[in-house]
Design an enzyme around this catalytic site. Structure first.
Site, PDB file in Angstrom:
ATOM      1  N   HIS A 125       0.855  -1.193   0.000  1.00  0.00           N
ATOM      2  CA  HIS A 125       0.000   0.000   0.000  1.00  0.00           C
ATOM      3  C   HIS A 125       0.891   1.244   0.000  1.00  0.00           C
ATOM      4  O   HIS A 125       2.017   1.217   0.518  1.00  0.00           O
ATOM      5  CB  HIS A 125      -0.891  -0.028   1.246  1.00  0.00           C
ATOM      6  CG  HIS A 125      -1.885   1.065   1.315  1.00  0.00           C
ATOM      7  ND1 HIS A 125      -1.568   2.322   1.793  1.00  0.00           N
ATOM      8  CD2 HIS A 125      -3.190   1.105   0.974  1.00  0.00           C
ATOM      9  CE1 HIS A 125      -2.642   3.090   1.740  1.00  0.00           C
ATOM     10  NE2 HIS A 125      -3.641   2.393   1.254  1.00  0.00           N
ATOM     11  N   PRO A 126       0.431   2.366  -0.546  1.00  0.00           N
ATOM     12  CA  PRO A 126       1.297   3.549  -0.667  1.00  0.00           C
ATOM     13  C   PRO A 126       1.903   4.081   0.631  1.00  0.00           C
ATOM     14  O   PRO A 126       2.953   4.724   0.590  1.00  0.00           O
ATOM     15  CB  PRO A 126       0.373   4.585  -1.315  1.00  0.00           C
ATOM     16  CG  PRO A 126      -0.564   3.776  -2.136  1.00  0.00           C
ATOM     17  CD  PRO A 126      -0.815   2.536  -1.333  1.00  0.00           C
ATOM     18  N   VAL A 127       1.278   3.833   1.794  1.00  0.00           N
ATOM     19  CA  VAL A 127       1.884   4.344   3.029  1.00  0.00           C
ATOM     20  C   VAL A 127       2.921   3.382   3.598  1.00  0.00           C
ATOM     21  O   VAL A 127       3.567   3.702   4.598  1.00  0.00           O
ATOM     22  CB  VAL A 127       0.826   4.648   4.116  1.00  0.00           C
ATOM     23  CG1 VAL A 127      -0.127   5.728   3.651  1.00  0.00           C
ATOM     24  CG2 VAL A 127       0.078   3.394   4.542  1.00  0.00           C
ATOM     25  N   LYS A 128       3.113   2.221   2.966  1.00  0.00           N
ATOM     26  CA  LYS A 128       4.081   1.259   3.472  1.00  0.00           C
ATOM     27  C   LYS A 128       5.495   1.608   2.967  1.00  0.00           C
ATOM     28  O   LYS A 128       5.720   2.649   2.357  1.00  0.00           O
ATOM     29  CB  LYS A 128       3.684  -0.151   3.052  1.00  0.00           C
ATOM     30  CG  LYS A 128       2.312  -0.599   3.574  1.00  0.00           C
ATOM     31  CD  LYS A 128       2.218  -0.580   5.077  1.00  0.00           C
ATOM     32  CE  LYS A 128       1.052  -1.381   5.626  1.00  0.00           C
ATOM     33  NZ  LYS A 128      -0.257  -0.994   5.119  1.00  0.00           N
ATOM     34  N   ILE A 129       6.448   0.691   3.198  1.00  0.00           N
ATOM     35  CA  ILE A 129       7.853   1.001   2.917  1.00  0.00           C
ATOM     36  C   ILE A 129       8.091   1.166   1.419  1.00  0.00           C
ATOM     37  O   ILE A 129       8.712   2.127   0.968  1.00  0.00           O
ATOM     38  CB  ILE A 129       8.778  -0.097   3.465  1.00  0.00           C
ATOM     39  CG1 ILE A 129       8.389  -0.462   4.906  1.00  0.00           C
ATOM     40  CG2 ILE A 129      10.240   0.344   3.374  1.00  0.00           C
ATOM     41  CD1 ILE A 129       8.447   0.667   5.884  1.00  0.00           C
TER      42      ILE A 129
END
Length: 396
Positions: free
Chosen positions: A185-189
């Site tokens: 997901h975009p907020v992950k690493i």
């Protein structure tokens, strides 16, 4: 707004996606396999199966473990609801193991106690999903030893933890688990926009995971109930799903893998700056176990109550009013209305609930500017102590 998390997209990432757009394959093509091989190689796992989300990855991992009605899945209450919902998707019961207040991960002591009681009552779990909260690995060797003793399948929910290490080895190598799940997901690493992946060292599990993500169909004559009718022929041999990842997503993910170590290193730099700047403030800072190297998906503090300090809600709202998207991770899953209807209640897992009452997530992402971080720090100090730090102030 300064977000709590944000993707970092380079020109190389854009070029990788454009290359796929110009190719003959937009889905079910070679980019997916390249992404899978890149992640498996990095982590040291035998196989990786890419899907369209980590939620889908958790679901098919549970199915591959033969979780179903009459079985039970245990996970942490300090997680996103998907870590528990995957068991419900399979028709299984779900229960929780309280957290260690230091790491905020599943407590091995509480797990051991709960397993001893469950063994006496004949109610052992079929699957246990430890969650590497905020990117810090759980004590996986201890959990693996308990799995060997009590006979449950271990699925690591490492949605926060790609790029992290446990005892010097990459999270995802499945040394102490049957399967490991990552989120992109975009907020992950790293990101593939939406996407997830299951890693395993079992050829049998890998084959079934691949089949479950694509309708439960096979073209392998050895698995068919009758001889193949020709090169076009396939059979659906179990109920699967359309959980496939597109080549567009895979191309982005594979390109991002080249920056994974750099992204994690930058997150550590920013976390260290928080540690140093906030050391004199009332919040309790995240503690890192010496056996772990966190991927630092999140930077979470605990705001102690009382002694004239403002409450968490007040601090969070005022930070947002000033353009800082502070957040809270997580509302304990067992307190959600759906799980309360299944019989859970506040008070069931006191450490997770105590942590939630004080938890505050500060912005942390690899592209974060230090001047923005300084603004977060000075704002938090002003709200807690009534005065900003001299270095505070955001450049507009």
């Amino acid at each position: 707004m300064i977000p709590y998390g944000r993707q970092s997209i380079s020109s190389a990432d854009i070029d990788a996606v454009v290359e796929v757009l110009k190719s003959a394959w937009l889905t079910q093509g070679p980019a997916v396999q390249r992404f899978e091989q890149s992640v498996a190689s990095y982590c040291g796992a035998a196989s990786a199966v890419a899907v369209n989300s980590a939620t889908s990855a958790l679901h098919i991992a549970c199915l591959a473990a033969d979780l179903g009605p009459g079985d039970t899945l245990w996970t942490s209450p300090n997680t996103f609801v998907a870590s528990a919902n995957c068991g419900r998707y399979c028709g299984a019961d779900v229960d929780f193991v309280d957290i260690d207040p230091a790491t905020r991960n599943m407590s091995v002591e509480r797990l051991r106690e709960k397993l001893e009681l469950a063994a006496r009552e004949g109610k052992l779990p079929k699957v246990v999903i430890p969650v590497h909260f905020a990117g810090q690995p759980c004590d996986m060797e201890a959990i693996a030893n308990l799995a060997s003793r009590y006979g449950f399948t271990v699925i690591e929910d490492a949605s926060h933890a790609i790029g992290g290490r446990y005892r010097g080895e990459p999270v995802g190598n499945c040394r102490y688990s049957d399967m490991t799940v990552f989120s992109f997901h975009p907020v992950k690493i790293i990101t593939s926009a939406e996407g997830g992946m299951v890693l395993t060292n079992s050829d049998k599990l890998a084959a079934r995971l691949s089949r479950l993500r694509s309708h439960g169909i096979t073209s392998d004559p050895a698995l068919m109930s009758e001889p193949s009718h020709g090169p076009w022929y396939y059979q659906q041999i179990e109920l699967g799903f359309n959980y496939r990842m597109t080549d567009l997503q895979a191309a982005l993910g594979a390109s991002q893998m080249a920056m994974l170590d750099q992204f994690v290193a930058r997150r550590h730099q920013l976390a260290k700056r928080y540690d140093q700047a906030l050391a004199h403030l009332p919040p309790s800072l995240p503690w890192q176990h010496p056996d772990s190297f966190s991927a630092y998906h999140l930077y979470t503090v605990r705001l102690q109550q009382g002694d004239g300090l403002p409450g968490r809600k007040e601090v969070l709202e005022q930070m947002r009013e000033r353009g800082i998207m502070a957040h809270v991770h997580y509302i304990p899953v067992h307190t959600q209305p759906y799980y309360r209807a299944l019989g859970f209640a506040p008070g069931d897992f006191p450490e997770a609930e105590s942590y939630y009452r004080e938890a505050l997530t500060l912005p942390l992402y690899q592209g974060m500017l230090e001047e923005d971080q300084d603004f977060v720090i000075s704002t938090l100090q002003e709200l807690l102590l009534g005065k900003p730090t001299p270095a505070g102030g955001r450049h507009e």
